[in-house]
Design an enzyme around this catalytic site. Structure first.
Site, PDB file in Angstrom:
ATOM      1  N   SER A 187       6.626  -0.362   9.880  1.00 13.20           N
ATOM      2  CA  SER A 187       5.230  -0.294   9.453  1.00 13.20           C
ATOM      3  C   SER A 187       4.940   1.117   8.970  1.00 13.20           C
ATOM      4  O   SER A 187       5.439   2.095   9.541  1.00 13.20           O
ATOM      5  CB  SER A 187       4.301  -0.638  10.620  1.00 13.20           C
ATOM      6  OG  SER A 187       2.980  -0.222  10.325  1.00 13.20           O
ATOM      7  N   GLN A 241     -10.309  -2.734   2.192  1.00 11.57           N
ATOM      8  CA  GLN A 241      -9.814  -3.384   3.411  1.00 11.57           C
ATOM      9  C   GLN A 241      -9.822  -2.465   4.627  1.00 11.57           C
ATOM     10  O   GLN A 241      -9.350  -2.841   5.694  1.00 11.57           O
ATOM     11  CB  GLN A 241      -8.439  -4.005   3.171  1.00 11.57           C
ATOM     12  CG  GLN A 241      -7.309  -3.018   2.981  1.00 11.57           C
ATOM     13  CD  GLN A 241      -6.035  -3.732   2.566  1.00 11.57           C
ATOM     14  OE1 GLN A 241      -5.922  -4.228   1.459  1.00 11.57           O
ATOM     15  NE2 GLN A 241      -5.051  -3.803   3.458  1.00 11.57           N
ATOM     16  N   GLN A 245      -2.925 -12.282   7.397  1.00 14.91           N
ATOM     17  CA  GLN A 245      -3.081 -12.010   5.962  1.00 14.91           C
ATOM     18  C   GLN A 245      -2.380 -13.092   5.143  1.00 14.91           C
ATOM     19  O   GLN A 245      -2.935 -13.612   4.176  1.00 14.91           O
ATOM     20  CB  GLN A 245      -2.469 -10.641   5.644  1.00 14.91           C
ATOM     21  CG  GLN A 245      -2.275 -10.353   4.184  1.00 14.91           C
ATOM     22  CD  GLN A 245      -1.821  -8.913   3.959  1.00 14.91           C
ATOM     23  OE1 GLN A 245      -2.621  -7.998   4.055  1.00 14.91           O
ATOM     24  NE2 GLN A 245      -0.553  -8.711   3.670  1.00 14.91           N
ATOM     25  N   MET A 274       0.838  -1.198   0.000  1.00  8.40           N
ATOM     26  CA  MET A 274       0.000   0.000   0.000  1.00  8.40           C
ATOM     27  C   MET A 274       0.878   1.255   0.000  1.00  8.40           C
ATOM     28  O   MET A 274       0.420   2.350   0.325  1.00  8.40           O
ATOM     29  CB  MET A 274      -0.938  -0.006   1.202  1.00  8.40           C
ATOM     30  CG  MET A 274      -1.930  -1.172   1.140  1.00  8.40           C
ATOM     31  SD  MET A 274      -3.460  -0.876   1.997  1.00  8.40           S
ATOM     32  CE  MET A 274      -2.864  -0.652   3.658  1.00  8.40           C
ATOM     33  N   ARG A 326       2.393   2.618   9.407  1.00 12.19           N
ATOM     34  CA  ARG A 326       1.616   3.299  10.448  1.00 12.19           C
ATOM     35  C   ARG A 326       2.475   3.791  11.611  1.00 12.19           C
ATOM     36  O   ARG A 326       1.976   4.529  12.467  1.00 12.19           O
ATOM     37  CB  ARG A 326       0.502   2.395  10.972  1.00 12.19           C
ATOM     38  CG  ARG A 326      -0.620   2.187   9.959  1.00 12.19           C
ATOM     39  CD  ARG A 326      -1.802   1.465  10.552  1.00 12.19           C
ATOM     40  NE  ARG A 326      -2.970   1.497   9.669  1.00 12.19           N
ATOM     41  CZ  ARG A 326      -3.352   0.511   8.870  1.00 12.19           C
ATOM     42  NH1 ARG A 326      -2.659  -0.613   8.832  1.00 12.19           N
ATOM     43  NH2 ARG A 326      -4.431   0.628   8.105  1.00 12.19           N
ATOM     44  N   GLY A 343      11.000  -2.804   5.456  1.00 15.01           N
ATOM     45  CA  GLY A 343      10.250  -4.074   5.458  1.00 15.01           C
ATOM     46  C   GLY A 343       9.824  -4.427   4.039  1.00 15.01           C
ATOM     47  O   GLY A 343      10.006  -5.561   3.573  1.00 15.01           O
ATOM     48  N   HIS A 344       9.281  -3.441   3.323  1.00 15.03           N
ATOM     49  CA  HIS A 344       8.896  -3.672   1.930  1.00 15.03           C
ATOM     50  C   HIS A 344      10.119  -4.023   1.081  1.00 15.03           C
ATOM     51  O   HIS A 344      10.057  -4.881   0.201  1.00 15.03           O
ATOM     52  CB  HIS A 344       8.247  -2.411   1.350  1.00 15.03           C
ATOM     53  CG  HIS A 344       6.946  -2.011   1.991  1.00 15.03           C
ATOM     54  ND1 HIS A 344       6.777  -0.820   2.652  1.00 15.03           N
ATOM     55  CD2 HIS A 344       5.749  -2.649   2.062  1.00 15.03           C
ATOM     56  CE1 HIS A 344       5.532  -0.733   3.089  1.00 15.03           C
ATOM     57  NE2 HIS A 344       4.884  -1.825   2.761  1.00 15.03           N
ATOM     58  N   GLY A 375       4.900 -10.500   3.718  1.00 13.29           N
ATOM     59  CA  GLY A 375       5.658 -10.466   4.961  1.00 13.29           C
ATOM     60  C   GLY A 375       4.938 -11.180   6.090  1.00 13.29           C
ATOM     61  O   GLY A 375       3.700 -11.161   6.173  1.00 13.29           O
TER      62      GLY A 375
HETATM   63  P1  AMP Z   1       1.511  -2.978   3.473  1.00 13.68           P
HETATM   64  O1  AMP Z   1       2.075  -1.962   2.551  1.00 13.68           O
HETATM   65  O2  AMP Z   1       1.516  -2.593   4.901  1.00 13.68           O
HETATM   66  O3  AMP Z   1       0.169  -3.512   2.991  1.00 13.68           O
HETATM   67  O4  AMP Z   1       2.495  -4.235   3.401  1.00 13.68           O
HETATM   68  C1  AMP Z   1       2.834  -4.826   2.164  1.00 13.68           C
HETATM   69  C2  AMP Z   1       3.598  -6.101   2.427  1.00 13.68           C
HETATM   70  O5  AMP Z   1       4.780  -5.789   3.172  1.00 13.68           O
HETATM   71  C3  AMP Z   1       2.816  -7.130   3.256  1.00 13.68           C
HETATM   72  O6  AMP Z   1       3.089  -8.429   2.748  1.00 13.68           O
HETATM   73  C4  AMP Z   1       3.393  -6.956   4.634  1.00 13.68           C
HETATM   74  O7  AMP Z   1       3.307  -8.109   5.438  1.00 13.68           O
HETATM   75  C5  AMP Z   1       4.844  -6.640   4.298  1.00 13.68           C
HETATM   76  N1  AMP Z   1       5.494  -5.943   5.414  1.00 13.68           N
HETATM   77  C6  AMP Z   1       5.097  -4.785   5.990  1.00 13.68           C
HETATM   78  N2  AMP Z   1       5.918  -4.472   7.022  1.00 13.68           N
HETATM   79  C7  AMP Z   1       6.848  -5.449   7.086  1.00 13.68           C
HETATM   80  C8  AMP Z   1       7.961  -5.709   7.941  1.00 13.68           C
HETATM   81  N3  AMP Z   1       8.283  -4.888   8.937  1.00 13.68           N
HETATM   82  N4  AMP Z   1       8.690  -6.824   7.719  1.00 13.68           N
HETATM   83  C9  AMP Z   1       8.367  -7.670   6.700  1.00 13.68           C
HETATM   84  N5  AMP Z   1       7.331  -7.484   5.872  1.00 13.68           N
HETATM   85  C10 AMP Z   1       6.581  -6.391   6.057  1.00 13.68           C
END
Ligand code: AMP
Length: 278
Positions: free
Chosen positions: A203, A81, A171, A50, A205, A56-57, A165
Site C-alpha cells: 500500500s 475522495q 471500491q 494514485m 500508505r 501491487g500496482h 485490486g
Molecule cells: P491506489 O493507488 O491505492 O488508489 O490503488 C490503485 C489500484 O491498485 C486499486 O485498484 C487498488 O485496489 C490496487 N491495489 C493497491 N494495492 C494493492 C495490492 N497490494 N494488491 C493488489 N492491488 C492493489
C-alpha cells in the site's frame, strides 16, 4: 520493490522497448487519444492509480497486459475522495520514479493529469447502497469521490477494460455496481491482493509506518488470514485485533465472501481482506 523494479527495467531495456511509452497530462489530449485508439479497433485497458507505485500496482499492469490491448495507467491523487481531515496534502507523490516504473513495466500510455475538475465542477456519481458501510462509514463521501473520478477516467481514456485490486474490496464492488447501473461499456477485471514478504498488503500508505509500527502491523494480515479460516472469524478477529498494542478496530465485516477489516495503528489506517474459507 527496488530489486523487482530494476529487474523489470533491465528486461525492458534488453528488449529495446524503452522510450515507447506515451505520456499525457492534458485531459482533452487523453480523450482524443482514447478515441483514436478506439477508432483504430483497440480496446484499451485502464489501471487507475494514485501513484507512489508498488508491486501491487504492477500486478494490475501485468494483468492488463494479458488483455493484449494498449495499457493505460492513470496517476491522479483525487482530491474528491479525501475527507477534510485526511492525508490528501501528505499523500506520497513521486512522479519521475512512477514514470520510470511504468515505462519499465511496458505501459503504453501514462495519463497523469495535473487537475481533472474545473473550479465550478458540480456533477458527481453517487452509488447509494454499497458505499455506506465499512470504509464509507468512517470516510463519508469517499466512494462518491471514487465513483466520480473513475467515471471521468473511463470517459477520458475510452477504456474497454478496467483493472482493480481486491485490496480495496468495497471500491471494487462500488465500481462494478456503477458500471452496471450506468451501462458503461467496460469490463472490470479484479486482481488478488499482493503482499510483501512479511504478509502486509502493499500500500502506498505503508510508508507512513515506522519500522516499529510496521513490525506490529504484520499482526493485521496474520490475524485476518486465520480468522478467514474460522466460522466465528468476524468476532474472533475483532477480539484479537483489539488485543494488539496500539491497534484500534474500525470494522471487521464479511462482504463479497471475504473477511474485510480496517484498523488504526496509532494514527495510520490500514485495510485488508481475505477470502472466507469456512
Ligand atoms: P491506489 O493507488 O491505492 O488508489 O490503488 C490503485 C489500484 O491498485 C486499486 O485498484 C487498488 O485496489 C490496487 N491495489 C493497491 N494495492 C494493492 C495490492 N497490494 N494488491 C493488489 N492491488 C492493489
Amino acid at each position: 520493490m527496488e530489486r523487482r523494479f530494476y529487474r523489470l527495467k533491465e528486461k525492458v531495456e534488453a528488449s529495446g522497448e524503452t522510450g515507447r511509452m506515451r505520456f499525457i497530462e492534458d485531459p482533452e489530449e487523453m480523450q482524443a487519444e482514447g478515441l483514436r485508439l478506439r477508432r483504430g479497433g483497440a480496446l484499451p485497458a485502464l489501471v487507475p492509480t494514485m501513484g507512489a507505485l508498488h508491486p501491487g500496482h504492477l500486478a494490475l499492469v501485468q494483468r492488463a497486459k494479458e488483455e493484449g490491448a494498449p495499457v493505460i495507467v492513470s496517476i491522479y491523487v483525487n482530491p474528491l475522495q479525501f475527507g477534510p481531515q485526511e492525508d490528501f496534502a501528505a499523500y506520497p507523490r513521486q512522479e519521475e520514479a512512477d514514470r520510470q516504473t511504468c515505462e519499465a513495466a511496458g505501459v503504453d500510455l501514462l495519463f497523469s493529469p495535473r487537475e481533472l475538475y474545473a473550479g465550478d465542477h458540480s456533477t458527481y456519481v453517487t452509488e447509494e447502497a454499497l458505499s455506506f458501510g465499512r470504509c464509507g462509514r468512517s470516510r463519508p463521501g469517499h466512494f462518491r469521490g471514487v465513483a466520480t473520478v473513475v467515471a471521468k477516467l473511463l470517459n477520458l481514456t475510452q477504456a474497454a477494460v478496467a483493472v482493480f485490486g481486491w485490496k480495496d474490496a468495497q471500491q471494487l464492488s462500488v465500481i462494478r455496481r456503477m458500471i452496471r447501473d450506468l451501462a458503461f461499456p467496460v469490463r472490470v477485471v479484479p486482481v488478488e491482493i499482493q503482499r510483501d514478504l512479511d504478509g502486509l498488503a502493499w500500500s502506498s500508505r505503508n510508508r507512513y509506518l515506522s519500522p516499529e509500527q510496521r513490525k506490529r502491523a504484520t499482526a493485521f494480515p496474520r490475524i485476518l488470514a486465520e480468522a478467514a479460516r474460522r466460522p466465528d472469524g468476524r468476532a474472533w478477529a475483532t477480539v484479537e485485533l483489539n488485543r494488539m498494542p496500539g491497534f484500534r478496530v474500525d470494522y471487521v465485516e464479511v462482504a463479497d465472501g471475504r473477511l474485510c477489516a480496517a484498523v488504526w495503528i496509532d494514527k495510520i489506517r490500514l485495510i485488508d481482506n481475505f477470502p472466507c474459507e469456512s
